[in-house]
Design a protein around this motif. Structure first.
Motif, PDB file in Angstrom:
ATOM      1  N   ARG A   1       0.827  -1.205   0.000  1.00 47.96           N
ATOM      2  CA  ARG A   1       0.000   0.000   0.000  1.00 47.96           C
ATOM      3  C   ARG A   1       0.866   1.263   0.000  1.00 47.96           C
ATOM      4  O   ARG A   1       0.545   2.254  -0.647  1.00 47.96           O
ATOM      5  N   TYR A   2       1.965   1.235   0.732  1.00 43.96           N
ATOM      6  CA  TYR A   2       2.849   2.401   0.754  1.00 43.96           C
ATOM      7  C   TYR A   2       3.459   2.654  -0.621  1.00 43.96           C
ATOM      8  O   TYR A   2       3.448   3.792  -1.117  1.00 43.96           O
TER       9      TYR A   2
ATOM     10  N   GLU B   1       2.497   1.685  -3.556  1.00 44.88           N
ATOM     11  CA  GLU B   1       1.480   2.081  -4.533  1.00 44.88           C
ATOM     12  C   GLU B   1       1.113   3.554  -4.367  1.00 44.88           C
ATOM     13  O   GLU B   1       0.940   4.278  -5.350  1.00 44.88           O
ATOM     14  N   ALA B   2       1.024   4.005  -3.113  1.00 45.92           N
ATOM     15  CA  ALA B   2       0.621   5.390  -2.858  1.00 45.92           C
ATOM     16  C   ALA B   2       1.734   6.387  -3.139  1.00 45.92           C
ATOM     17  O   ALA B   2       1.478   7.504  -3.609  1.00 45.92           O
TER      18      ALA B   2
ATOM     19  N   SER C   1      -0.540   3.729   5.518  1.00 44.84           N
ATOM     20  CA  SER C   1      -0.406   2.336   5.102  1.00 44.84           C
ATOM     21  C   SER C   1      -0.313   1.403   6.303  1.00 44.84           C
ATOM     22  O   SER C   1      -0.763   0.251   6.235  1.00 44.84           O
TER      23      SER C   1
ATOM     24  N   TYR D   1      -3.942   0.862   7.242  1.00 45.39           N
ATOM     25  CA  TYR D   1      -4.716   0.076   6.289  1.00 45.39           C
ATOM     26  C   TYR D   1      -4.025  -1.221   5.880  1.00 45.39           C
ATOM     27  O   TYR D   1      -4.637  -2.054   5.211  1.00 45.39           O
ATOM     28  N   GLY D   2      -2.770  -1.407   6.240  1.00 43.98           N
ATOM     29  CA  GLY D   2      -2.027  -2.588   5.819  1.00 43.98           C
ATOM     30  C   GLY D   2      -2.583  -3.858   6.441  1.00 43.98           C
ATOM     31  O   GLY D   2      -2.614  -4.003   7.667  1.00 43.98           O
TER      32      GLY D   2
ATOM     33  N   ARG E   1      -3.261 -10.194   2.446  1.00 34.93           N
ATOM     34  CA  ARG E   1      -4.024 -10.074   1.208  1.00 34.93           C
ATOM     35  C   ARG E   1      -4.553 -11.396   0.668  1.00 34.93           C
ATOM     36  O   ARG E   1      -4.981 -11.479  -0.478  1.00 34.93           O
TER      37      ARG E   1
ATOM     38  N   TYR F   1     -12.120  -6.217   4.037  1.00 32.19           N
ATOM     39  CA  TYR F   1     -11.544  -5.066   4.725  1.00 32.19           C
ATOM     40  C   TYR F   1     -12.625  -4.110   5.231  1.00 32.19           C
ATOM     41  O   TYR F   1     -13.559  -3.757   4.510  1.00 32.19           O
TER      42      TYR F   1
END
Length: 360
Positions: A51-52, A54-55, A251, A254-255, A258, A267
């Protein structure tokens, strides 16, 4: 000001199998005499990193095929180079960090490099071959000792088996997520339909199988060591470093693992996020499983138990806790449970944490 800040997170995870063992069964652990759901710290780190990156666009690569990446990068920089010496130098460079070649039947040794380090390695080969210096021998100079520009590598650390001088100590400590109560693991029977058979009004499925799932209220914690982060991360102080820190903290919240995320969409927004400055990094525990209250569900009991432990912890050692404390979440009665703490938005909590990191 203390060097540690712990982010405590409580989340409800519905029907899911985010982290499973080799048999496909959701991971679990026996704690407090009952079976609990478990998400490993490794799977959570992977979720945070994905997530980090990607952001932020701050990319790193972890693979057993990095030699090929360095070769490809060098040939892109100079397509006129002979691939044979490029391949030899790339193998020597990566071989300085890990085992050069896996033995027959073994998997390639996975190592972790930032995109900047991969690009630097490729450029090193191009420069050496262009100046006929390939006989000088490989060097690890494309990696800084104990430092990196990658936030993900800074956060979680890395180890090189053949070059420990380039190892990096993690700036984040990540706990597993464990359900705060007893769980059951349930079996789902499923079949795969056959479109052509259905069109011909025939019965029967292409495939029959079973899958296992669980659900629960999970608690986890992440501790940030800002001294280690500043020592390791070479991008600290750059114009975009604050935005990257914000992306990292978001992140962390929200991490999640998966596994089967598309087939279960499990989620949910966190019920509670509590950030606490600490002299010694500590978290809370739910050794005694919480019980359902009122109309049912374990969330109310979990939040109340964490609030009680927070109060008792400060009575036990108030000197361990610094002035920075921030609370956010979707649970409706946070203000009542955490008396004296103002409930903020997630962005407000992120701002508090980033300001703490930036403060000397």
């Amino acid at each position: 000001m203390s060097r540690h800040l712990t982010i405590n997170i409580i989340s409800t995870i519905p029907y899911s199998n985010l982290n499973r063992d080799d048999s496909g069964t959701p991971k679990r652990v026996k704690q407090g005499g009952v079976l609990r759901g478990l998400h490993s710290s490794q799977s959570i780190k992977r979720g945070i990193r994905a997530r980090y990156e990607e952001a932020s666009g701050d990319i790193s690569v972890r693979s057993g095929l990095l030699t090929e990446e360095v070769i490809r990068g060098a040939l892109q920089l100079n397509s006129a180079l002979d691939e044979k010496p490029v391949t030899k130098m790339a193998k020597d460079l990566i071989g300085k960090l890990t085992k050069k070649e896996a033995s027959e039947g073994e998997s390639a040794r996975s190592i972790w490099l930032s995109q900047e380090e991969l690009d630097t390695a490729s450029q090193y080969i191009v420069d050496a071959l262009s100046s006929n210096e390939e006989e000088a021998g490989p060097s690890g100079d494309f990696i800084n000792q104990g430092k990196t520009g990658s936030m993900a590598i800074t956060a979680f650390g890395r180890m090189f088996a053949n070059a420990p001088q380039f190892n990096i100590e993690a700036a984040l400590s990540v706990s597993p997520a464990v359900s705060t109560h007893a769980i059951s693991i349930d079996t789902d029977y499923f079949s795969t339909g056959d479109d052509l058979r259905e069109a011909q009004q025939e019965t029967g499925a292409t495939f029959l199988g079973i899958a296992q799932f669980t659900n629960g209220v999970f608690y986890r914690s992440v501790t940030i060591d800002k001294v280690q982060l500043k020592e390791t991360w070479t991008a600290f102080g750059n114009p975009d470093s604050k935005a990257n820190l914000e992306a990292l903290v978001r992140s962390v919240v929200y991490g999640q693992p998966r596994g089967k995320e598309n087939s279960t969409a499990p989620y949910t927004l966190p019920a509670l996020v509590l950030a606490e400055e600490q002299r010694y990094r500590v978290a809370y525990d739910f050794e005694r499983p919480v019980l359902a209250q009122g109309a049912g569900g374990f969330l109310e009991s979990t939040v109340q138990e964490l609030a009680s432990q927070r109060k008792l912890s400060r009575e036990f050692d108030p000197e361990n806790f610094g002035p920075v404390e921030s609370l956010a979440g979707t649970y409706g009665n946070l203000a009542e449970e955490f008396e004296g703490l103002e409930v903020s938005s997630l962005q407000g909590l992120i701002d508090d944490v980033v300001e703490w990191i930036l403060d000397d």
